[in-house]
Scaffold this active site. Sequence first.
Site, mmCIF file in Angstrom:
data_model
loop_
_atom_site.group_PDB
_atom_site.id
_atom_site.type_symbol
_atom_site.label_atom_id
_atom_site.label_comp_id
_atom_site.label_asym_id
_atom_site.label_seq_id
_atom_site.Cartn_x
_atom_site.Cartn_y
_atom_site.Cartn_z
ATOM 1 N N CYS A 132 48.371 46.458 47.710
ATOM 2 C CA CYS A 132 49.090 45.688 48.205
ATOM 3 C C CYS A 132 50.246 44.719 47.893
ATOM 4 O O CYS A 132 50.904 44.290 48.885
ATOM 5 C CB CYS A 132 47.714 44.175 48.319
ATOM 6 S SG CYS A 132 46.128 45.138 49.017
ATOM 7 N N HIS A 267 51.540 38.723 51.784
ATOM 8 C CA HIS A 267 51.159 39.540 51.575
ATOM 9 C C HIS A 267 49.679 39.108 52.642
ATOM 10 O O HIS A 267 49.096 38.236 52.129
ATOM 11 C CB HIS A 267 50.334 40.154 49.980
ATOM 12 C CG HIS A 267 49.020 41.627 50.678
ATOM 13 N ND1 HIS A 267 48.880 42.026 52.059
ATOM 14 C CD2 HIS A 267 47.869 40.786 50.592
ATOM 15 C CE1 HIS A 267 47.945 42.577 51.731
ATOM 16 N NE2 HIS A 267 47.303 42.391 51.090
ATOM 17 N N ASN A 297 44.635 42.973 57.033
ATOM 18 C CA ASN A 297 45.229 43.655 55.902
ATOM 19 C C ASN A 297 45.913 44.888 55.960
ATOM 20 O O ASN A 297 44.919 45.983 55.763
ATOM 21 C CB ASN A 297 44.103 43.507 54.754
ATOM 22 C CG ASN A 297 44.992 43.742 53.426
ATOM 23 O OD1 ASN A 297 45.912 44.071 53.038
ATOM 24 N ND2 ASN A 297 44.159 43.633 52.203
HETATM 25 O O1 UT7 Z 1 44.100 42.607 50.210
HETATM 26 C C1 UT7 Z 1 43.323 41.921 47.981
HETATM 27 C C2 UT7 Z 1 43.251 41.392 47.872
HETATM 28 N N1 UT7 Z 1 41.866 41.143 48.894
HETATM 29 C C3 UT7 Z 1 40.970 39.780 49.273
HETATM 30 O O2 UT7 Z 1 42.142 38.983 48.770
HETATM 31 C C4 UT7 Z 1 40.509 39.824 50.101
HETATM 32 C C5 UT7 Z 1 39.498 38.044 49.527
HETATM 33 N N2 UT7 Z 1 38.444 38.190 50.001
HETATM 34 C C6 UT7 Z 1 38.694 37.351 51.177
HETATM 35 O O3 UT7 Z 1 38.990 38.091 52.199
HETATM 36 C C7 UT7 Z 1 36.414 37.186 51.434
HETATM 37 O O4 UT7 Z 1 35.999 36.740 49.518
HETATM 38 C C8 UT7 Z 1 36.027 37.716 52.538
HETATM 39 C C9 UT7 Z 1 36.220 37.838 53.352
HETATM 40 C C10 UT7 Z 1 35.639 38.894 51.936
HETATM 41 C C11 UT7 Z 1 34.074 36.878 52.542
HETATM 42 O O5 UT7 Z 1 34.589 35.765 53.149
HETATM 43 P P1 UT7 Z 1 34.055 35.059 52.371
HETATM 44 O O6 UT7 Z 1 34.125 33.536 52.605
HETATM 45 O O7 UT7 Z 1 34.157 34.746 50.535
HETATM 46 O O8 UT7 Z 1 32.810 34.948 52.458
HETATM 47 P P2 UT7 Z 1 31.137 35.857 51.465
HETATM 48 O O9 UT7 Z 1 31.002 36.798 50.591
HETATM 49 O O10 UT7 Z 1 30.953 34.141 50.832
HETATM 50 O O11 UT7 Z 1 30.085 35.297 51.824
HETATM 51 C C12 UT7 Z 1 29.225 33.862 53.107
HETATM 52 C C13 UT7 Z 1 28.648 34.305 53.843
HETATM 53 C C14 UT7 Z 1 27.015 35.143 53.720
HETATM 54 O O12 UT7 Z 1 25.858 34.770 53.803
HETATM 55 P P3 UT7 Z 1 25.069 33.327 53.254
HETATM 56 O O13 UT7 Z 1 24.670 34.186 52.022
HETATM 57 O O14 UT7 Z 1 25.483 32.803 52.906
HETATM 58 O O15 UT7 Z 1 23.856 33.024 54.309
HETATM 59 C C15 UT7 Z 1 27.049 36.537 53.784
HETATM 60 O O16 UT7 Z 1 26.249 37.453 53.924
HETATM 61 O O17 UT7 Z 1 29.013 35.571 54.861
HETATM 62 C C16 UT7 Z 1 27.913 36.586 54.983
HETATM 63 N N3 UT7 Z 1 28.580 37.374 55.573
HETATM 64 C C17 UT7 Z 1 29.316 37.535 56.860
HETATM 65 N N4 UT7 Z 1 28.923 37.661 57.923
HETATM 66 C C18 UT7 Z 1 29.286 38.158 58.921
HETATM 67 C C19 UT7 Z 1 29.658 37.902 54.046
HETATM 68 N N5 UT7 Z 1 30.981 39.449 55.093
HETATM 69 C C20 UT7 Z 1 30.277 38.631 56.681
HETATM 70 C C21 UT7 Z 1 30.873 39.656 57.935
HETATM 71 N N6 UT7 Z 1 30.572 39.178 58.922
HETATM 72 N N7 UT7 Z 1 31.739 40.028 57.817
#
Ligand code: UT7
Length: 340
Positions: A132, A267, A297
């Site tokens: 990226c 980015h 992305n």
């Molecule tokens: O380009 C390279 C760099 N990449 C990035 O910068 C990406 C960085 N990371 C992110 O953008 C975020 O971490 C994500 C978008 C991937 C995830 O968002 P988050 O706010 O960190 O969510 P999380 O992984 O902490 O998950 C929160 C909740 C969980 O449920 P519980 O355990 O609270 O019940 C997950 O299971 O959201 C759930 N969850 C989803 N729900 C619906 C995780 N992914 C999804 C989904 N749809 N796609």
Amino acid sequence: MYRSPITRQAPFRLAAFHKMLTGRILGSGAYLPERRLGNQELALTIDTSDEWIQARTGIAARHIAASDQNTSDLATLAAMRAVSNAGIAATDLDLIIVATTTPDQTFPSVATMVQHRLGCKPIGAFDIQAVCSGFLYAIATANNFIKAGAAKRVLVIGAEVFSRIVDWQDRGTAILFGDGAAAIVLGAEDAESGRGCLGFKLCADGQFHDLLQVDGGPGFAHGQVGKVRMQGKEVFKHAVQILSTVSDEILAQYSLQSAQVDWVIPHQANRRIIEASAEKLGIPIERVIITIAEHGNTSAASIPLALHQGLSDGRLQPGQLVMLQALGGGFTWGAGLIRI
Ligand code: UT7
């Protein structure tokens, strides 16, 4: 030690005739594949929802390349538009650099394919792989060629078909990525004109290898094509910290304050990362160009896509100071300052 008068005087004579050069953006172009995959359609195949994706990432849709389209096809279309927008001919180019993590083949490079399809002279052409951060690495490299007097017009492209390395069953990554390409032509400019690239800061730290990687690919370490594997929460946490630190560092390097930055072009990984980094830097979100909603992305293509958007809708005006920021797998990261 004896030094002849000629040796002593030569550097001064050279300095008098040697203009300091830098790269100025002469034109830009972009290409997004026709197929638009919206959140609601994606939610038909994985356990997610439009509301969750919009709220947690700011993404509404991503574009997916057709099965017969490869990175070189997207890159060539964006490049043709950038060359035309710059008002030059492809034969005027003297270097092509493509930033990509998803090349058509292990080799030849995508850059050589673009060189041939545009009908360029047999100029230098090579790919850069910094995920990226790829476009930032590529534009910094292009600018150094210009500063050194080794190239006058450089085509710099960011192009990806990330959809081919996404695990479409993994809701932690499938919601984020998309395909696209964008390009700029960087031309040699007298540094005293006040326009063009000020400079770049590029960084990498391989200790973060496991947080964001593809478990296969042309490296042959895994014996499979591989898919993107990401520890999203960890990447998120590091990204905000690293991006605000590198932005402060480059401002300090050029004795500038964040208030002097007209636009930030980050980015496009996650709207929340963009907002949190802008806040830490003290830059109002209205001065950040955000295009993530429409294409997600797109890795190395995301900064030039946003840059092209800002240039074509008239937000970016000659003389304005723009900061580029990126972080990607590796980790690689960096920032750059450009006067439009
Ligand atoms: O380009 C390279 C760099 N990449 C990035 O910068 C990406 C960085 N990371 C992110 O953008 C975020 O971490 C994500 C978008 C991937 C995830 O968002 P988050 O706010 O960190 O969510 P999380 O992984 O902490 O998950 C929160 C909740 C969980 O449920 P519980 O355990 O609270 O019940 C997950 O299971 O959201 C759930 N969850 C989803 N729900 C619906 C995780 N992914 C999804 C989904 N749809 N796609």
